[in-house]
Design a protein around this motif. Structure first.
Motif, PDB file in Angstrom:
ATOM      1  N   ALA A 113       1.009  -1.299  -0.040  1.00  0.00           N
ATOM      2  CA  ALA A 113       0.102   0.122   0.109  1.00  0.00           C
ATOM      3  C   ALA A 113       0.743   1.262  -0.134  1.00  0.00           C
ATOM      4  O   ALA A 113       0.450   2.224  -0.609  1.00  0.00           O
ATOM      5  N   MET A 114       1.729   1.221   0.693  1.00  0.00           N
ATOM      6  CA  MET A 114       2.715   2.394   0.710  1.00  0.00           C
ATOM      7  C   MET A 114       3.379   2.436  -0.558  1.00  0.00           C
ATOM      8  O   MET A 114       3.495   3.647  -1.024  1.00  0.00           O
ATOM      9  N   LEU A 115       3.843   1.422  -1.252  1.00  0.00           N
ATOM     10  CA  LEU A 115       4.585   1.742  -2.524  1.00  0.00           C
ATOM     11  C   LEU A 115       3.677   2.245  -3.496  1.00  0.00           C
ATOM     12  O   LEU A 115       3.811   2.844  -4.326  1.00  0.00           O
ATOM     13  N   ASP A 116       2.426   1.815  -3.518  1.00  0.00           N
ATOM     14  CA  ASP A 116       1.237   2.222  -4.395  1.00  0.00           C
ATOM     15  C   ASP A 116       1.217   3.735  -4.232  1.00  0.00           C
ATOM     16  O   ASP A 116       0.883   4.479  -5.077  1.00  0.00           O
ATOM     17  N   GLN A 117       0.979   3.800  -2.910  1.00  0.00           N
ATOM     18  CA  GLN A 117       0.578   5.402  -2.635  1.00  0.00           C
ATOM     19  C   GLN A 117       1.910   6.254  -3.044  1.00  0.00           C
ATOM     20  O   GLN A 117       1.478   7.256  -3.687  1.00  0.00           O
ATOM     21  N   SER A 174       3.830   5.565  -5.420  1.00  0.00           N
ATOM     22  CA  SER A 174       4.167   5.960  -6.916  1.00  0.00           C
ATOM     23  C   SER A 174       2.875   6.731  -7.327  1.00  0.00           C
ATOM     24  O   SER A 174       3.012   7.038  -8.398  1.00  0.00           O
ATOM     25  N   SER A 175       1.576   6.557  -6.727  1.00  0.00           N
ATOM     26  CA  SER A 175       0.699   7.626  -7.142  1.00  0.00           C
ATOM     27  C   SER A 175       0.856   9.081  -7.249  1.00  0.00           C
ATOM     28  O   SER A 175       0.302   9.726  -7.800  1.00  0.00           O
ATOM     29  N   LEU A 176       2.003   9.210  -6.428  1.00  0.00           N
ATOM     30  CA  LEU A 176       2.553  10.743  -6.469  1.00  0.00           C
ATOM     31  C   LEU A 176       3.133  11.251  -7.647  1.00  0.00           C
ATOM     32  O   LEU A 176       3.275  12.341  -7.954  1.00  0.00           O
ATOM     33  N   TYR A 177       3.484  10.227  -8.496  1.00  0.00           N
ATOM     34  CA  TYR A 177       4.167  10.451  -9.780  1.00  0.00           C
ATOM     35  C   TYR A 177       3.394  11.183 -10.788  1.00  0.00           C
ATOM     36  O   TYR A 177       2.133  10.919 -10.772  1.00  0.00           O
ATOM     37  N   ASP A 202       7.292   8.213 -19.512  1.00  0.00           N
ATOM     38  CA  ASP A 202       7.873   6.715 -19.754  1.00  0.00           C
ATOM     39  C   ASP A 202       8.678   6.186 -18.871  1.00  0.00           C
ATOM     40  O   ASP A 202       9.077   4.981 -18.718  1.00  0.00           O
ATOM     41  N   LEU A 203       8.908   7.110 -17.995  1.00  0.00           N
ATOM     42  CA  LEU A 203      10.142   6.813 -16.691  1.00  0.00           C
ATOM     43  C   LEU A 203       9.349   6.100 -15.552  1.00  0.00           C
ATOM     44  O   LEU A 203      10.003   5.680 -14.616  1.00  0.00           O
ATOM     45  N   ARG A 204       7.972   5.854 -15.714  1.00  0.00           N
ATOM     46  CA  ARG A 204       7.339   5.714 -14.465  1.00  0.00           C
ATOM     47  C   ARG A 204       7.681   4.148 -13.739  1.00  0.00           C
ATOM     48  O   ARG A 204       7.903   4.004 -12.888  1.00  0.00           O
ATOM     49  N   PRO A 205       7.839   3.153 -14.887  1.00  0.00           N
ATOM     50  CA  PRO A 205       8.270   1.853 -14.492  1.00  0.00           C
ATOM     51  C   PRO A 205       9.554   1.860 -13.621  1.00  0.00           C
ATOM     52  O   PRO A 205       9.764   1.328 -12.722  1.00  0.00           O
ATOM     53  N   LEU A 206      10.327   2.653 -14.065  1.00  0.00           N
ATOM     54  CA  LEU A 206      11.658   2.765 -13.405  1.00  0.00           C
ATOM     55  C   LEU A 206      11.625   3.577 -12.194  1.00  0.00           C
ATOM     56  O   LEU A 206      12.056   2.964 -10.852  1.00  0.00           O
ATOM     57  N   LEU A 256      11.493   3.190  -6.163  1.00  0.00           N
ATOM     58  CA  LEU A 256      10.963   3.097  -4.879  1.00  0.00           C
ATOM     59  C   LEU A 256      11.064   1.882  -3.897  1.00  0.00           C
ATOM     60  O   LEU A 256      11.109   1.941  -3.014  1.00  0.00           O
ATOM     61  N   SER A 257      10.793   0.824  -4.683  1.00  0.00           N
ATOM     62  CA  SER A 257      11.122  -0.391  -4.158  1.00  0.00           C
ATOM     63  C   SER A 257      12.497  -0.507  -3.512  1.00  0.00           C
ATOM     64  O   SER A 257      12.704  -1.040  -2.331  1.00  0.00           O
ATOM     65  N   THR A 258      13.385   0.025  -4.208  1.00  0.00           N
ATOM     66  CA  THR A 258      14.837  -0.136  -3.545  1.00  0.00           C
ATOM     67  C   THR A 258      14.790   0.837  -2.409  1.00  0.00           C
ATOM     68  O   THR A 258      15.387   0.550  -1.369  1.00  0.00           O
TER      69      THR A 258
END
Lengths: 539, 782
Positions: free
Chosen positions: A217-221, A223-226, A246-250, A255-257
């Motif tokens: 949930a934290m990671l989702d949240q 990445s939703s700020l992107y 296009d850089l979103r997947p990166l 974020l996970s790192t």
């Protein structure tokens, strides 16, 4: 709003179908986020046609007097914005209440609430120019029959207990006291049983506990700020393509790192987002550099999505800097933008062979480097700090043995037995320097300072033939105004903490040392003093 | 007499005791005449003339120091301003932050920051103001290229918060909100500020927002935005930041951060603690720090600033101070700034005190010119020839005669007709001595700067040097220069120069050449031989030597062209010779100490006194203070050292001869930690008994004399007037009534002395043991 689904559903159901008079939301991890979520939920509920809600958000810190609380609550419940040109008047209520104040006591506040409910009921509410007049009117005409429900949300409710302890109970019983349909919602990072008024004066709340966010949930949240759209303005700090879609997947990988490195220290989503915002422009810069050079060579611009190989290389290159960023940014030793500016990676780092690439060492911005503690202090200030450290670590009874200098000095010191261990069967005694500093009076500090100066500073002083007795010069030096001024200055810098109130004049003020053993040790080394010899319980 | 009645009125908390009569005060003053140590050889009106001369000299010096400090701080000021300007600009902010941060500029200036802040605020006020006027200072600064580009920015509105008016959150918020709202109302009505503010409206205190409500500020700013868009920044200056209540500040930052979207607030914190360790980080919680975006700006401080000021004021060729600091003052200055505190204010105080003391000396009238406060030399001669000026002239002649006799070899003796010297000749002599002194100082500074230049160069090339580049060492070096004790360093430097390679030598020569080239024309003319020498050396240096100096592959040392060492040796020798001829002591020559504070000890007690010790000394030896005061103020001028220190001459006084408080205090010193007050009183009454007996004996003796001579001359009483005098002298035994009276008097005198000691903090009361007090001072050497 990822991760807050339970809170959202609980809340909206509660307010749509059945509303308890008092709700308590407890969130120990991030109260700002939960308050935001509740605000959004309420906004959504307001939009729905079948409900009639008016809400007021009050902050326990911002409303530090009852009057501020009443004004803010009533103005917001009445959707009233005070205007400068109209004399910043508060909501005055319907005409029959004219001339009455609603903010001078709890009673008048309750009257104000009643007036508000009455005016809602009889459609007399006239929001002034700024609020959504038409909507409110329309809604008011629609639901003449249904009573309007009011909601008072108090954020940082725990602060009410300190600022206005008398108001906690009335606020929790507001519906009962005002005889209107109103729900009070407290949001706090303190549990209810810790701030509950005594003797059961308040009703038990409907208690909602917000769980800390899970990793996903934290990671989702985060990445939703992107940003959906890359920022349009140009900036000196970062490349315009930094937030290219296009850089979103990166970014998700990034974020996970970040999460895996930082989560042992903080799981506050705001902090993680802050570090991410500071770190991402530097992290993505090598890719953008590479793309630029490809364009410069006249080829078609490649896509932004990096190859797997490039992603792994980037992560490997930047892994050490994540910890550095956490260490600098979490305690706010520097701000995100300054950190981002100071930590741009070397140009074209991806064009090097993997083993020859220069390391990406984390740098601190210039403005916080400055001169170290040791350089910026004057010689006397260092002596005073050392004396303060000794006064705070050594027990007062040991002073005579540690610092007494007389004919029988040697005997005394041996007897002092600084390494003496207590009786075997007693509990292990913890050294004072590990227990924290003790308070000491100013006189004791000055006396210890005298010994330190006599033994370590006497040679460096300018000659003064007028002092003939041994120690007289030092005695004179430690009673000088500059020494006292220096102590007060150190106290204002929080290197020495004053423990007695500043307005007490009749006795010697007491202090407590504010530096650690390590700092004291390095200070002593700079002055050529062996600190361990002077400590009752040497390290 | 109302005040005496007031004393019995328990409802009064404060009673004013007015001096009975002004004549009383004047009499008191007459006992302590002014301190005029040199009055015997002063010129009429000398005091005022010297005060005027002092003002002029100090003003030049102070202006110089201020311009140095301002130049030092100039980069800082523009950094602060740009931080404030760009606080909300998008191109220096980072996207994607979780929430907006409150911009805060922390200005840390441990050595005083008055000019920095006022400069910053001036610039903030200036910008956006397209009027051509403005203060001249502001105009100068506005010409700074970095600032002009942002002139089109809208002007900021500044408000100031002081810790005294903000003891709690309410006061803080009130000061913040009213600072903008009411201040601008006031200036808006005056109409001279050139800023459009929303017109003041009459607010009803009961029906409108509270004046500490930030929403009031929001409403005001919203109205302001309707008048001008984009709106100005709201700058809040927090003075003496360390003295604010930390909890209140944390709440204020939180409240303000909730309204960033509507209020562009920027905080400027004035910190007097150093940037590291940061006060903000030790005092504030992390949650508050997380709301702020702190940019720390640290002003140069400490020994570095002191060195810069001293070096540029007293050792710079471009500036001639009227009075040069001598070794004693310089030593104190350096010791104080390295040991206690190094601040601009401290340096200013020290130099000012040294100047003030210097102008005590009557000859200091000659610091600027020889006109003695008149318009021309002729008038000055007339003034000197007047009989009142005779003492001055006499001491001047004696001094010149003395100086001429003792001139060291290198200095030419002035020619003057000693049998019949004319006043005009004497003044001419003083004038030429002034010129000579100026030249010497100028040459010394020149030598010093050359030396500094070469030293820095050698250090940058990696040669060892006698002093490290640290500021402390450089300051120490200055005292060596003033004393003329640098020959060791000079010779060492010469030796090092001899070892230079061709390339380094070339660099050194060009540096020296540029330095001499940059001098003012008259100085350049004087230094012609040196310049010729440098140019010649430059010509001698073979060009090919510069290219050949590739490091040898085997030894890794550069190959040295055979022609280079002789040239280097030559230059080294010349440098030693040049520096030794330039850096000379300044305390030689005719009347040198008029333009130099010399070895006059610095009055350090004024700056860094030891009040506790002084009180104890005064209590122990009250007569020493009184006598030295008498010696100083007596018309005979300064007492000789023997008179002051002549312990042997002073009669040893018995205890009963001292004032009451001294008797009490001496007994105090003999006691242990706890003092029984009754015992103390007993011992005191014994001493008083002794005193009474002696006084009686004395009065009887005078009485007898008086009756013998039958002269009506009134006996002069003692300085103290013990009430024992009034005692009936005739009786040897006291009547019982008088005995009672005497006892009451002793008690009263004891209580008075005791309370005076209590008032001075020598006594701590204990509630544990009846009739006992605790000593607070121990181990005082008698």
């Amino acid at each position: 709003m990822e991760g807050y689904e339970t809170l959202i559903s609980q809340f909206s159901n509660l307010l749509t179908y059945f509303s308890p008079p008092f709700v308590y939301v407890h969130d120990a991890s991030n109260i700002r986020q939960s308050a935001l979520v509740i605000q959004t939920v309420l906004q959504d509920l307001k939009e729905k046609p079948q409900t009639t809600l008016t809400t007021a958000f009050v902050d326990g810190i911002a409303c530090f007097t009852p009057r501020l609380l009443y004004d803010t609550a009533l103005n917001e419940l009445a959707s009233w914005t005070p205007l400068w040109n109209e004399g910043c008047n508060n909501w005055a209520g319907p005409s029959e209440y004219s001339g009455q104040r609603f903010d001078d006591s709890l009673d008048s506040f309750l009257h104000g609430l009643r007036a508000l409910a009455a005016s809602r009921h009889s459609e007399k509410i006239q929001p002034n120019g700024h609020s959504d007049k038409s909507k409110a009117k329309a809604r008011a005409t629609e639901d003449v029959e249904t009573e309007t429900r009011m909601l008072l949300v108090v954020q940082h409710a725990e602060r009410l207990r300190e600022n206005m302890p008398d108001l906690v109970v009335p606020l929790t019983r507001l519906a009962e006291l005002a005889q209107v349909d109103i729900t009070t919602i407290f949001i706090s990072d303190l549990r209810w049983d810790q701030m509950k008024p005594p003797l059961g004066a308040s009703p038990d709340p409907y208690y909602i506990e917000v769980q800390p966010l899970s990793k996903q949930a934290m990671l989702d949240q985060l990445s939703s700020l992107y940003p959906q759209e890359p920022p349009t303005h140009t900036s000196k700090i970062f490349d315009p393509d930094t937030y290219h879609p296009d850089l979103r997947p990166l970014y998700v990988h990034f974020l996970s790192t970040l999460y895996s490195i930082c989560s042992p220290f903080t799981t506050d989503p705001d902090e993680l987002a802050y570090i991410a915002a500071a770190h991402w422009p530097g992290f993505v810069q090598p890719l953008l550099d590479e793309r630029q050079s490809v364009i410069a060579e006249g080829y078609d611009p490649p896509s932004f999505t990096p190859t797997e190989d490039a992603r792994i290389r980037l992560t490997r290159l930047f892994t050490p800097t994540f910890t550095a960023a956490l260490e600098a940014l979490y305690p706010r030793l520097t701000s995100a933008s300054a950190w981002a500016q100071a930590n741009r990676p070397p140009k074209d780092i991806l064009s090097y062979a993997p083993l020859q690439a220069p390391s990406v060492a984390a740098r601190m911005p210039d403005d916080i480097k400055g001169p170290g503690l040791l350089e910026s202090l004057s010689r006397m200030a260092k002596f005073i700090l050392l004396a303060a450290f000794l006064a705070s670590t050594n027990p007062a009874k040991s002073d005579m043995r540690m610092f007494g200098r007389g004919p029988d000095e040697r005997k005394k010191r041996r007897r002092g037995g600084s390494r003496r261990v207590g009786a075997k069967n007693s509990a292990v005694k913890i050294a004072q320097r590990l227990l924290g500093p003790l308070a000491f009076p100013l006189d004791r500090l000055i006396a210890i300072l005298g010994v330190l100066l006599e033994e370590n500073d006497a040679e460096t002083r300018p000659p003064a033939p007028e002092y003939t007795l041994p120690g007289e010069y030092t005695e004179m030096e430690i009673s000088r105004v500059a020494i006292y001024a220096q102590v007060m200055e150190l106290a204002s810098m929080h290197l020495v903490h004053r423990t007695s109130p500043p307005d007490r004049l009749e006795l010697s003020p007491t202090f407590r040392c504010g530096i650690s053993y390590e700092v004291a040790l390095s200070l002593a080394r700079g002055l050529g003093i062996t600190l361990n010899d002077l400590m009752w319980e040497p390290a | 007499m109302t005040s005496l009645q007031d004393l019995h009125d328990p409802t009064k908390t404060c009673i004013s005791l007015v001096a009975r009569d002004h004549s009383d005060l004047q009499q008191d003053n007459a006992e302590y005449p002014d301190y005029t140590p040199f009055s015997s050889r002063d010129i009429p009106g000398g005091y005022d003339l010297r005060l005027k001369a002092y003002r002029e000299a100090w003003k030049t010096c102070c202006d110089r120091i201020q311009s140095i400090v301002r130049a030092l701080n100039a980069p800082l000021v523009s950094t602060v301003v740009s931080h404030i300007r760009n606080a909300y600009s998008k191109d220096s902010s980072l996207p994607n932050l979780p929430y907006p941060e409150l911009p805060v500029v922390a200005l840390s200036a441990p050595g005083g920051h008055a000019t920095i802040l006022s400069d910053v605020i001036d610039i903030l006020h200036e910008s956006g103001q397209d009027r051509a006027g403005g203060t001249s200072k502001g105009k100068e600064r506005a010409q700074d290229a970095t600032l002009i580009d942002s002139m089109n920015n809208s002007r900021a509105i500044v408000t100031h918060l002081h810790p005294s008016e903000c003891p709690n959150l309410l006061g803080l918020m009130k000061a913040l909100v009213c600072g903008f709202v009411e201040e601008q109302d006031a200036s808006g009505q005056n109409g001279d500020e050139g800023i459009t503010a929303p017109a003041a409206t009459k607010r009803k205190a009961t029906a409108s927002l509270a004046n500490y409500d930030i929403r009031l500020l929001v409403a005001w700013y919203t109205a302001l935005l309707e008048l001008r868009d984009p709106g100005p920044q709201l700058v809040v200056v927090l003075h003496d930041f360390e003295r604010f209540n930390v909890a209140a500040l944390q709440d204020m930052f939180y409240i303000c951060s909730q309204h960033i979207s509507r209020l562009p607030l920027v905080f400027l914190l004035e910190l007097s603690s150093p940037a590291n360790p940061s006060y903000l980080h030790t005092a504030f919680s992390r949650s508050t720090l997380a709301l702020l975006r702190i940019s720390t700006v640290a002003a140069p401080s400490g020994v570095e600033v002191v060195r810069e000021i001293v070096q540029k004021t007293f050792f710079d060729v471009g500036f001639e101070p009227d009075v040069m600091l001598g070794p004693a003052t310089l030593d104190f200055l350096i010791d104080y700034s390295t040991r206690h505190s190094a601040s601009v204010d401290g340096v200013l105080n020290i130099i000012q005190l040294a100047f003030l003391k210097h102008f005590d000396e009557p000859f200091s009238l000659f610091v600027h010119d020889t006109y003695l406060g008149t318009r021309s030399k002729k008038d000055a001669c007339g003034k000197l020839q007047r009989p009142e000026s005779f003492n001055f002239l006499d001491s001047l002649l004696t001094r010149i005669w003395h100086d001429c006799e003792n001139l060291p070899g290198g200095i030419l003796k002035p020619e003057i007709d000693w049998r019949n010297p004319s006043v005009s000749d004497v003044l001419d002599l003083v004038f030429s001595a002034h010129t000579e002194s100026k030249q010497r100082a100028q040459r010394m500074k020149l030598g010093f700067q050359v030396m500094l230049l070469v030293q820095d160069f050698m250090r940058s090339e990696g040669y060892k040097s006698t002093s490290s580049g640290k500021d402390e060492d450089r300051l120490e070096f200055l005292t060596g220069v003033v004393r003329g004790r640098v020959s060791k360093d000079v010779r060492y430097l010469g030796m090092a120069v001899k070892k230079l390679t061709a390339k380094e030598l070339d660099n050194l020569i060009s540096i020296l050449y540029q330095f001499f080239q940059s001098l003012k024309p008259h100085l350049r003319r004087d230094e012609e031989p040196a310049r010729v020498r440098i140019v010649a050396a430059n010509m001698q240096l073979p060009r090919e030597a510069l290219d050949e100096e590739e490091p040898d592959e085997q030894t890794e040392f550069p190959k040295i062209h055979p022609a280079v060492p002789p040239i280097a040796a030559d230059i080294g020798e010349w440098l030693v010779e040049y520096l030794e001829s330039r850096i000379v002591r300044l305390d030689q020559g005719l009347l040198w100490d008029v333009w130099n504070t010399g070895m006059t000890p610095f009055p350090s007690e004024l700056l860094n006194p030891a009040p506790g010790q002084s009180i104890v000394n005064a209590l122990l030896h009250p007569y020493d203070f009184v006598e030295s005061q008498q010696v100083l103020t007596s018309s005979g001028g300064l007492a000789s050292d023997e008179e002051i220190n002549g312990e042997s001459k002073k009669p040893q006084r018995a205890l009963w001869e001292y004032p009451d408080i001294t008797i009490v205090f001496r007994r105090y010193l003999e006691a242990g930690r706890l003092i029984n007050v009754f015992d103390w009183y007993e011992s005191f009454s014994l001493a008083l008994e002794m005193q009474r007996r002696h006084l009686r004996k004395q009065t009887r003796r005078t009485q007898r004399k008086r009756t013998a001579s039958a002269s009506p001359r009134k006996g002069k009483g003692k300085a103290r007037k013990p009430a024992a005098d009034t005692e009936d002298e005739e009786e040897d035994f006291d009547s019982k009534e008088e005995e009672e009276k005497w006892k009451v008097e002793v008690q009263a005198r004891f209580i008075r002395a005791l309370h005076e000691l209590d008032f001075m903090g020598f006594i701590k009361h204990t509630n544990r043991k009846a009739d006992h007090v605790i000593k607070t001072t121990y181990d005082i050497p008698d």
